[in-house]
Each structure stands twice: as structure tokens, then as C-alpha cells.
Scaffold this motif. Structure first.
Motif, mmCIF file in Angstrom:
data_model
loop_
_atom_site.group_PDB
_atom_site.id
_atom_site.type_symbol
_atom_site.label_atom_id
_atom_site.label_comp_id
_atom_site.label_asym_id
_atom_site.label_seq_id
_atom_site.Cartn_x
_atom_site.Cartn_y
_atom_site.Cartn_z
ATOM 1 N N LYS A 42 10.448 -3.247 21.765
ATOM 2 C CA LYS A 42 11.195 -3.351 23.020
ATOM 3 C C LYS A 42 11.774 -2.025 23.488
ATOM 4 C CE LYS A 42 12.950 -8.040 22.616
ATOM 5 N NZ LYS A 42 14.176 -8.828 22.517
ATOM 6 N N ASN A 43 12.209 -1.193 22.562
ATOM 7 C CA ASN A 43 12.933 0.023 22.931
ATOM 8 C C ASN A 43 12.020 1.194 23.299
ATOM 9 O OD1 ASN A 43 11.961 0.357 20.350
ATOM 10 N ND2 ASN A 43 13.783 1.336 19.549
ATOM 11 N N ILE A 44 10.724 0.991 23.343
ATOM 12 C CA ILE A 44 9.779 2.064 23.653
ATOM 13 C C ILE A 44 9.672 2.258 25.168
ATOM 14 C CG2 ILE A 44 7.324 2.720 23.552
ATOM 15 C CD1 ILE A 44 8.796 3.004 20.892
ATOM 16 N N GLN A 45 9.737 3.498 25.589
ATOM 17 C CA GLN A 45 9.517 3.842 27.000
ATOM 18 C C GLN A 45 8.025 4.126 27.164
ATOM 19 O OE1 GLN A 45 11.750 3.346 29.064
ATOM 20 N NE2 GLN A 45 11.275 4.448 30.905
ATOM 21 N N LEU A 46 7.318 3.261 27.850
ATOM 22 C CA LEU A 46 5.866 3.385 27.987
ATOM 23 C C LEU A 46 5.483 4.345 29.109
ATOM 24 C CD1 LEU A 46 4.955 -0.362 27.602
ATOM 25 C CD2 LEU A 46 4.577 1.440 25.932
ATOM 26 N N ASP A 47 4.366 5.036 28.917
ATOM 27 C CA ASP A 47 3.788 5.898 29.941
ATOM 28 C C ASP A 47 2.957 5.013 30.870
ATOM 29 O OD1 ASP A 47 2.317 7.650 31.496
ATOM 30 O OD2 ASP A 47 1.722 8.932 29.814
ATOM 31 N N LEU A 48 3.522 4.644 32.010
ATOM 32 C CA LEU A 48 2.857 3.712 32.913
ATOM 33 C C LEU A 48 1.589 4.293 33.524
ATOM 34 C CD1 LEU A 48 5.955 2.050 34.590
ATOM 35 C CD2 LEU A 48 4.688 1.352 32.553
ATOM 36 N N ASN A 49 1.504 5.618 33.648
ATOM 37 C CA ASN A 49 0.263 6.238 34.134
ATOM 38 C C ASN A 49 -0.861 6.027 33.130
ATOM 39 O OD1 ASN A 49 1.207 7.258 36.606
ATOM 40 N ND2 ASN A 49 2.138 9.006 35.563
ATOM 41 N N LEU A 50 -0.549 6.163 31.844
ATOM 42 C CA LEU A 50 -1.542 5.913 30.789
ATOM 43 C C LEU A 50 -1.991 4.462 30.829
ATOM 44 C CD1 LEU A 50 -2.995 6.717 28.023
ATOM 45 C CD2 LEU A 50 -0.978 5.692 26.984
ATOM 46 N N ILE A 51 -1.040 3.559 30.902
ATOM 47 C CA ILE A 51 -1.363 2.133 30.886
ATOM 48 C C ILE A 51 -2.234 1.754 32.081
ATOM 49 C CG2 ILE A 51 -0.342 -0.169 31.111
ATOM 50 C CD1 ILE A 51 1.969 0.862 29.400
ATOM 51 N N SER A 52 -1.947 2.292 33.241
ATOM 52 C CA SER A 52 -2.718 1.928 34.431
ATOM 53 C C SER A 52 -4.162 2.415 34.353
ATOM 54 C CB SER A 52 -2.049 2.464 35.699
ATOM 55 O OG SER A 52 -2.097 3.864 35.728
ATOM 56 N N ASN A 53 -4.450 3.340 33.445
ATOM 57 C CA ASN A 53 -5.816 3.857 33.301
ATOM 58 C C ASN A 53 -6.551 3.322 32.074
ATOM 59 O OD1 ASN A 53 -6.003 5.628 35.598
ATOM 60 N ND2 ASN A 53 -4.435 6.853 34.601
ATOM 61 N N LEU A 54 -5.936 2.413 31.340
ATOM 62 C CA LEU A 54 -6.601 1.855 30.162
ATOM 63 C C LEU A 54 -7.787 0.988 30.566
ATOM 64 C CD1 LEU A 54 -3.575 0.762 27.957
ATOM 65 C CD2 LEU A 54 -5.062 2.742 27.643
ATOM 66 N N SER A 55 -8.769 0.947 29.675
ATOM 67 C CA SER A 55 -9.954 0.140 29.927
ATOM 68 C C SER A 55 -10.423 -0.491 28.619
ATOM 69 C CB SER A 55 -11.074 1.007 30.491
ATOM 70 O OG SER A 55 -12.292 0.300 30.507
ATOM 71 N N ALA A 56 -10.808 -1.740 28.691
ATOM 72 C CA ALA A 56 -11.382 -2.410 27.522
ATOM 73 C C ALA A 56 -12.703 -1.755 27.122
ATOM 74 C CB ALA A 56 -11.595 -3.890 27.825
ATOM 75 N N SER A 72 1.828 0.971 20.114
ATOM 76 C CA SER A 72 1.572 -0.449 19.838
ATOM 77 C C SER A 72 1.399 -0.684 18.341
ATOM 78 C CB SER A 72 0.342 -0.940 20.599
ATOM 79 O OG SER A 72 -0.825 -0.351 20.094
ATOM 80 N N TYR A 73 1.870 -1.824 17.894
ATOM 81 C CA TYR A 73 1.664 -2.207 16.498
ATOM 82 C C TYR A 73 0.621 -3.308 16.385
ATOM 83 C CZ TYR A 73 5.325 -5.587 17.783
ATOM 84 O OH TYR A 73 6.061 -6.545 18.425
ATOM 85 N N LEU A 74 0.168 -3.807 17.526
ATOM 86 C CA LEU A 74 -0.903 -4.798 17.576
ATOM 87 C C LEU A 74 -1.631 -4.618 18.899
ATOM 88 C CD1 LEU A 74 -2.381 -7.510 16.893
ATOM 89 C CD2 LEU A 74 -0.490 -8.647 18.021
ATOM 90 N N GLU A 75 -2.964 -4.569 18.846
ATOM 91 C CA GLU A 75 -3.766 -4.553 20.069
ATOM 92 C C GLU A 75 -4.887 -5.574 19.950
ATOM 93 O OE1 GLU A 75 -3.244 -0.130 21.976
ATOM 94 O OE2 GLU A 75 -5.182 -0.621 21.135
ATOM 95 N N ILE A 76 -5.066 -6.290 21.032
ATOM 96 C CA ILE A 76 -6.167 -7.245 21.136
ATOM 97 C C ILE A 76 -6.953 -6.847 22.381
ATOM 98 C CG2 ILE A 76 -6.820 -9.661 21.398
ATOM 99 C CD1 ILE A 76 -3.991 -10.359 20.294
ATOM 100 N N VAL A 77 -8.240 -6.572 22.202
ATOM 101 C CA VAL A 77 -9.080 -6.156 23.322
ATOM 102 C C VAL A 77 -10.223 -7.159 23.455
ATOM 103 C CG1 VAL A 77 -10.433 -4.289 24.331
ATOM 104 C CG2 VAL A 77 -8.497 -3.746 22.831
ATOM 105 N N ALA A 78 -10.327 -7.764 24.629
ATOM 106 C CA ALA A 78 -11.364 -8.771 24.891
ATOM 107 C C ALA A 78 -12.453 -8.173 25.768
ATOM 108 C CB ALA A 78 -10.739 -9.979 25.593
ATOM 109 N N PHE A 79 -13.708 -8.412 25.367
ATOM 110 C CA PHE A 79 -14.888 -7.917 26.088
ATOM 111 C C PHE A 79 -15.734 -9.081 26.563
ATOM 112 C CE2 PHE A 79 -13.911 -4.793 22.867
ATOM 113 C CZ PHE A 79 -13.938 -3.612 23.563
ATOM 114 N N ASP A 80 -15.626 -9.428 27.821
ATOM 115 C CA ASP A 80 -16.521 -10.408 28.436
ATOM 116 C C ASP A 80 -16.718 -11.651 27.563
ATOM 117 O OD1 ASP A 80 -18.072 -11.395 30.456
ATOM 118 O OD2 ASP A 80 -19.888 -10.369 29.813
#
Length: 117
Positions: A42-56, A72-80
Motif C-alpha cells: 500500500k505504501n508504494i508510490q507507483l510510477d504511473l507513466n511506467l504502468i500506463s506503458n505495460l504490456s502483457a 510488486s510481490y505478485l504478478e499475474i499476466v494473462a495472454f489471450d
């Protein structure tokens, strides 16, 4: 894909959910076809520019121990709906996941050796 009313903002490239909003999605009968779900403290300040450019489709998805969002301590990436990559920084949580899904949880190193490299 769902028939439920969800706190998903389809008109935005990304959105940040709080615990209650994510719980609504988690408890629904929803399938994420394309997308990235990332859990960060919760206390992390995210880089919103980075997030807006993420891609699966980012090649880093297939690299073990490399998260698209460093905090992130958990990532789930879904592909089609064909593949889902789940990454943990917490080894205990990773082991619980593997124990639950058993043979369906394929190590990313092994998957890459067999199918990608």
C-alpha cells in the motif's frame, strides 16, 4: 469476461483497485483474457507513466524473477486465455501455489526450455 457488475474501468488503459474492489472481482465469475494484475504494498508510490506503458506481450514476462513492476510481490499476466504467468517474490507463497496446482504449475525456466527457447 463476465456477466457481473465489476469495478473495472474499461475506458482507461490501467486502473488501481483497493482491497474491496479487488475482492469483488476475485469473488465473481470473471475471466481475464488479456491483462496484468500486480500486487504491491500500500505504501508504494507507483510510477504511473511506467504502468500506463505495460504490456502483457512484454518479453520480460517470460523471464523468471523479473517483474514488470519492480515493487510488486505478485504478478499475474494473462495472454489471450491461452497462458497465464504467475510470479511470486515470496517463496512460501510460491510453494503453496505449486502445491495446490501441482502438475498444472509449470516452472517458468522449464516452460521456456521446452516451448520458447
Amino acid at each position: 469476461m463476465t456477466d457481473d457488475q465489476l469495478p473495472i474501468h474499461y475506458d482507461q488503459d490501467y486502473f488501481i483497485l483497493n482491497k474491496e474492489e479487488f475482492s469483488i472481482i476475485y469473488q465473481s465469475r470473471t475471466q481475464i483474457i488479456w491483462g496484468i494484475i500486480s500486487a504491491v504494498p500500500k505504501n508504494i508510490q507507483l510510477d504511473l507513466n511506467l504502468i500506463s506503458n505495460l504490456s502483457a506481450e512484454d518479453e520480460n514476462v517470460w523471464r523468471a524473477n523479473q517483474h514488470l513492476i519492480n515493487e510488486s510481490y505478485l504478478e499475474i499476466v494473462a495472454f489471450d486465455s491461452g497462458y497465464t504467468v504467475v510470479k511470486f517474490k515470496d517463496e512460501k507463497l510460491s510453494n503453496k501455489f505449486k502445491a495446490y496446482f501441482q502438475d498444472e504449475a509449470i516452472d517458468l525456466y522449464e516452460f521456456n526450455k521446452k516451448y520458447r527457447l
